[in-house]
Structures are given as C-alpha cells and as structure tokens.
Design a protein around this motif. Structure first.
Motif, short mmCIF file in Angstrom:
data_model
loop_
_atom_site.label_atom_id
_atom_site.label_comp_id
_atom_site.label_asym_id
_atom_site.label_seq_id
_atom_site.Cartn_x
_atom_site.Cartn_y
_atom_site.Cartn_z
N LEU A 124 87.58 60.16 56.48
CA LEU A 124 87.29 58.74 56.67
C LEU A 124 88.40 57.89 56.04
O LEU A 124 89.18 58.37 55.21
CB LEU A 124 85.94 58.39 56.03
N LEU A 125 88.41 56.62 56.42
CA LEU A 125 89.38 55.68 55.84
C LEU A 125 88.87 55.09 54.53
O LEU A 125 89.63 54.49 53.77
CB LEU A 125 89.69 54.57 56.84
N THR A 126 87.58 55.23 54.29
CA THR A 126 86.99 54.75 53.03
C THR A 126 86.17 55.88 52.41
O THR A 126 85.78 56.83 53.10
CB THR A 126 86.08 53.53 53.27
N VAL A 127 85.91 55.76 51.13
CA VAL A 127 85.17 56.79 50.42
C VAL A 127 83.68 56.64 50.70
O VAL A 127 83.11 55.56 50.58
CB VAL A 127 85.42 56.73 48.90
N ARG A 128 83.06 57.74 51.09
CA ARG A 128 81.61 57.81 51.26
C ARG A 128 81.13 59.10 50.62
O ARG A 128 81.63 60.18 50.94
CB ARG A 128 81.21 57.78 52.74
N GLY A 129 80.20 59.00 49.70
CA GLY A 129 79.76 60.20 49.00
C GLY A 129 80.78 60.65 47.98
O GLY A 129 81.21 59.88 47.12
N GLY A 142 99.79 64.89 49.55
CA GLY A 142 100.66 63.72 49.42
C GLY A 142 100.18 62.49 50.17
O GLY A 142 100.78 61.42 50.03
N TYR A 143 99.10 62.61 50.97
CA TYR A 143 98.60 61.46 51.73
C TYR A 143 97.33 60.92 51.08
O TYR A 143 96.49 61.67 50.58
CB TYR A 143 98.30 61.86 53.18
N LEU A 144 97.20 59.59 51.11
CA LEU A 144 96.01 58.95 50.55
C LEU A 144 94.90 58.78 51.57
O LEU A 144 93.71 58.78 51.22
CB LEU A 144 96.39 57.59 49.95
N GLU A 148 89.25 63.10 52.84
CA GLU A 148 88.23 64.12 53.08
C GLU A 148 87.05 63.88 52.12
O GLU A 148 87.23 63.87 50.90
CB GLU A 148 88.79 65.53 52.85
N VAL A 149 85.88 63.64 52.68
CA VAL A 149 84.71 63.33 51.85
C VAL A 149 83.53 64.21 52.27
O VAL A 149 83.46 64.70 53.40
CB VAL A 149 84.31 61.84 51.97
N ARG A 150 82.62 64.40 51.33
CA ARG A 150 81.34 65.06 51.60
C ARG A 150 80.23 64.10 51.22
O ARG A 150 80.28 63.43 50.19
CB ARG A 150 81.19 66.35 50.77
N TYR A 151 79.22 64.05 52.08
CA TYR A 151 78.08 63.17 51.80
C TYR A 151 76.83 63.76 52.42
O TYR A 151 76.89 64.60 53.33
CB TYR A 151 78.34 61.76 52.34
N ASP A 152 75.70 63.33 51.92
CA ASP A 152 74.40 63.79 52.43
C ASP A 152 73.88 62.78 53.45
O ASP A 152 73.75 61.59 53.15
CB ASP A 152 73.40 63.95 51.29
#
Length: 408
Positions: A124-129, A142-144, A148-152
């Motif tokens: 995602l482009l924003t943080v979730r979870g 090296g990329y922001l 990669e996020v994990r969420y329920d």
C-alpha cells in the motif's frame, strides 16, 4: 444393488460411461458383449449418477442414508450431530444428501453470514496495520513506497464459509436434482458473496470449534463428509457424472476407533490406534522397527491392531478389533478373525480380545484351547439410532475395562 450381491447386475453402458464408472471404483465393471457390462460390488457403497442412469450400491441390511452419514461424520468429528442428516425418507442417495445440506445450511444462516478476522498482506501507499519489514527489505530494498503491510480484515471470507460454499457448489454439479432443491442451493450459494470458492481438489481448509461458530458446526460436519467422499464433474466427452463412494469396512473401523477413544479417554491409561504388534523378534511395539529383514530384532512379521488400551506404564491390557463383516466359518479362510485375535493377544500378552462387528445378536465369548486367551464377538446393530449405537460401544468398552484387574 446390495453390497453383498455376489451375482451383480447386467446393464447397458456406452464406452465413456463404463470407463467413468470404473474410475469411480464403486463397482467392478466386467465387459460382456457389445454394450453389456456386469457390475459387481467390491466392498464400497455409494452412488454414481450420469445424465440418465444411476448406479447405487447400498450397505448391507439396507443401512439408511442418515445412519451412513452419521458414521462418516462421527469418525471425523465426535461432536457430529445425528440430526445433521434429515432426509431418511428419501430412497435416492443424491436427493437425500442435497436436501440435508440445504436444510442444514439454511439453519446455520438464520442469523446471517458468519464473519471473522483473517490476516491480509499487500503493498500500500500508506501504513495499515503492521509494516512487514522482512518482506519490504526482500522485495523492495531501498524503497519507501509502496509499503508491505499486514493487517487483520473482518470478512466473510473465512474457512467455515468456504467449506459450506464448496459443498453447495458440489451438489449443484449433481445432474437431475429436483428443481426446488436446485433453486434453494442456488439461493444459498448467492448468500456467500465475498467468499472464495474452493477449486475441486483443493484441500479442505481447517477450522476450529468455538462459541462463535457454534451455529455452523452441524452444517460444517455434513459439508465435510460430502467434500471428502463426493465428486461432481463433466468429463472431456461431455458426460456429466457425480459420485459418492466410501469403503464400508474403513468407515466402520474409523467410527469404532473414534468412539472407543472418546469413551476410554475418561479412564486411567491411554489408547493407541493402529498399534504395531510383532509376531517375531524380541522387541515390542514401544521400540519401533529398525529394519525390514529377517534379522531385525524387532521382528519381520508386524501387525497393526485397530485399538489397544494400555495402562499408565504402557503395558497393553485390552485389544479391540473392528470388523464390518465377520469371516465365514467355512471356505479357504474359515474363522480367520479368531486366528487374528489370537495372534494379537499372543504378541501383546493380552488375555482378552474384543471383536466388534456390524450385526445383531448377543455377545459370544470363546476361550481358545491351551492358551488362556478369550475372544469376545460383540455385535453393534447399526440400524439403531446414533445414540443407541454410541451407548452400545460405551457398554462394550466399559465391560472390557471391568475385566482388567488393575482397572476394576
């Protein structure tokens, strides 16, 4: 035809039907002449349906659909409810199973579709979870962004719903169902919007019993029985075929093993199913096999005993063996069951073996001459209600334990 029908039946089949029927393994298919084939039972029961033909092999003593489904369900889940199958009045296996599934799923969905949390991972482009740092470094060093996020996710796409939806689609693949049953199956399948449909051959996802899915449990038990033992497909030549096939001796053995473990769990000692017993060598079951040759000290003649109860120190004290059909007292292998029980008791040094079989009548105890070994033939009438069948197994198990001095 009855599973004990030694003569079989003669039917007319085209080449594709004969091949598919043979692949189902429900019966042995023997070509005669032209399009004539003889079908012979081979220890399996169930039904295979084509567009205009159904071959059905029924259990001995005309065991009903509800009884058969109960044996299958309980063997996998001791909590399987006998009222999960409510189609005993149907003489045809497929309408019985389809109607039972429809009614059971409708009951489960009375309060709506069950939902639960499932873990998702995506970029995602924003943080979730939570940020999956290891995946971020591995995939995008090296990329922001993306991150990669994990969420329920609270979603209906959970194992319980996937199983029920797979069972509904399985039954929708059965040819010649009654229009009303098919309409109800379609209506129920549509209610599982957002649920992943399992592809044929996909392993059944695991689920765990809880208070939250309690209203689903009866339907899940029935659905799993159907998914494990059924198939519905269109062949490459366009012949639609549905098959429900089970091996009755295995069904009975699994059921008795599960029921005995359930009863004996509350008593001292422990239970070992399929315990290896060695007729040769010096080792015992607890040491395991170290080789396959005649010089193996643990023996090269090994037997797997259906159920053995052992005391807390690991010494066998009761042997149980499940036989769907007892060996005949005549023929090439007359009284083979008693020879087998004697071998079990000799190898394990147990004085009594309980031979549990499907049938009626009273217990018969026989003392084997010059051995001090008793074999008790204990029948179970599978035509009785599930509650009576389970009570009978409990009676056998407790009588067996009562005869063990250390446990009495």
């Amino acid at each position: 035809m009855d599973e004990l029908n030694a003569d079989g039946i003669e039917v007319q089949l085209d080449t594709d039907q004969a091949r598919l029927l043979a692949e189902s393994k429900l019966v042995d298919v023997q070509p005669l002449s032209g399009h004539s084939f003889r079908l012979l039972p081979n220890g399996r029961v169930g039904a295979v349906r084509f567009e205009d033909l159904q071959i059905e092999v029924t259990p001995k003593h005309k065991l009903g659909v509800a009884h058969l489904m109960f044996l299958l369900g309980y063997a996998k889940n001791p909590g399987f409810r006998p009222d999960s199958v409510m189609a005993e009045t149907y003489s045809d296996l497929w309408p019985a199973m389809a109607h039972s599934l429809v009614v059971s799923v409708e009951r489960s969905l009375t309060l709506g579709l069950l939902q639960g949390y499932r873990t998702e991972q995506e970029a995602l482009l924003t943080v979730r979870g939570r940020i999956a740092f290891e995946e971020q470094i591995r995939r995008r060093p090296g990329y922001l962004v993306p991150i990669e996020v994990r969420y329920d996710e609270f979603s209906p796409d959970i194992a319980e719903n996937q199983i029920l939806l797979a069972a509904l689609h399985l039954m929708l693949g059965v040819p010649r169902l009654q229009p009303e049953t098919r309409r109800r199956l379609l209506h129920l399948a549509a209610r599982f919007a957002g649920v992943t449909r399992l592809l044929p051959g996909t392993p059944i996802p695991r689920w765990h019993r809880s208070r939250l899915n309690e209203r689903y449990q009866s339907a899940l038990g029935l659905a799993e029985v159907l998914l494990r033992n059924s198939s519905a497909r269109a062949s490459a030549v366009g012949v639609e075929m549905s098959a429900f096939v089970v091996v009755m001796w295995k069904v009975f053995e699994d059921f008795v093993t599960t029921a005995l473990r359930d009863v004996l769990a509350d008593h001292p000692g422990f239970v070992r199913p399929q315990l290896p017993a060695y007729l040769t060598g010096e080792g015992d079951w607890s040491q395991g096999m170290t080789g396959k040759g005649a010089d193996d000290p643990h023996g090269d003649v090994v037997m797997d005993v259906d159920v053995v109860h052992l005391d807390d120190g690991g010494t066998p004290n009761v042997v149980f063996d499940a036989k769907y059909k007892l060996a005949s007292s005549t023929g090439d292998y007359a009284n083979a069951d008693h020879y087998q029980m004697l071998a079990y008791c000799t190898a394990l040094q147990v004085p009594v073996a309980w031979l549990i079989y499907a049938g009626g009548g009273q217990d018969i105890r026989r003392t084997i001459k010059n051995t001090g070994v008793d074999v008790v033939a204990a029948p179970i009438n599978l035509r009785q209600s599930p509650e009576e069948v389970l009570a009978r197994i409990r009676q056998i198990a407790l009588r067996a334990l009562d005869e063990v001095p250390a446990l009495a």
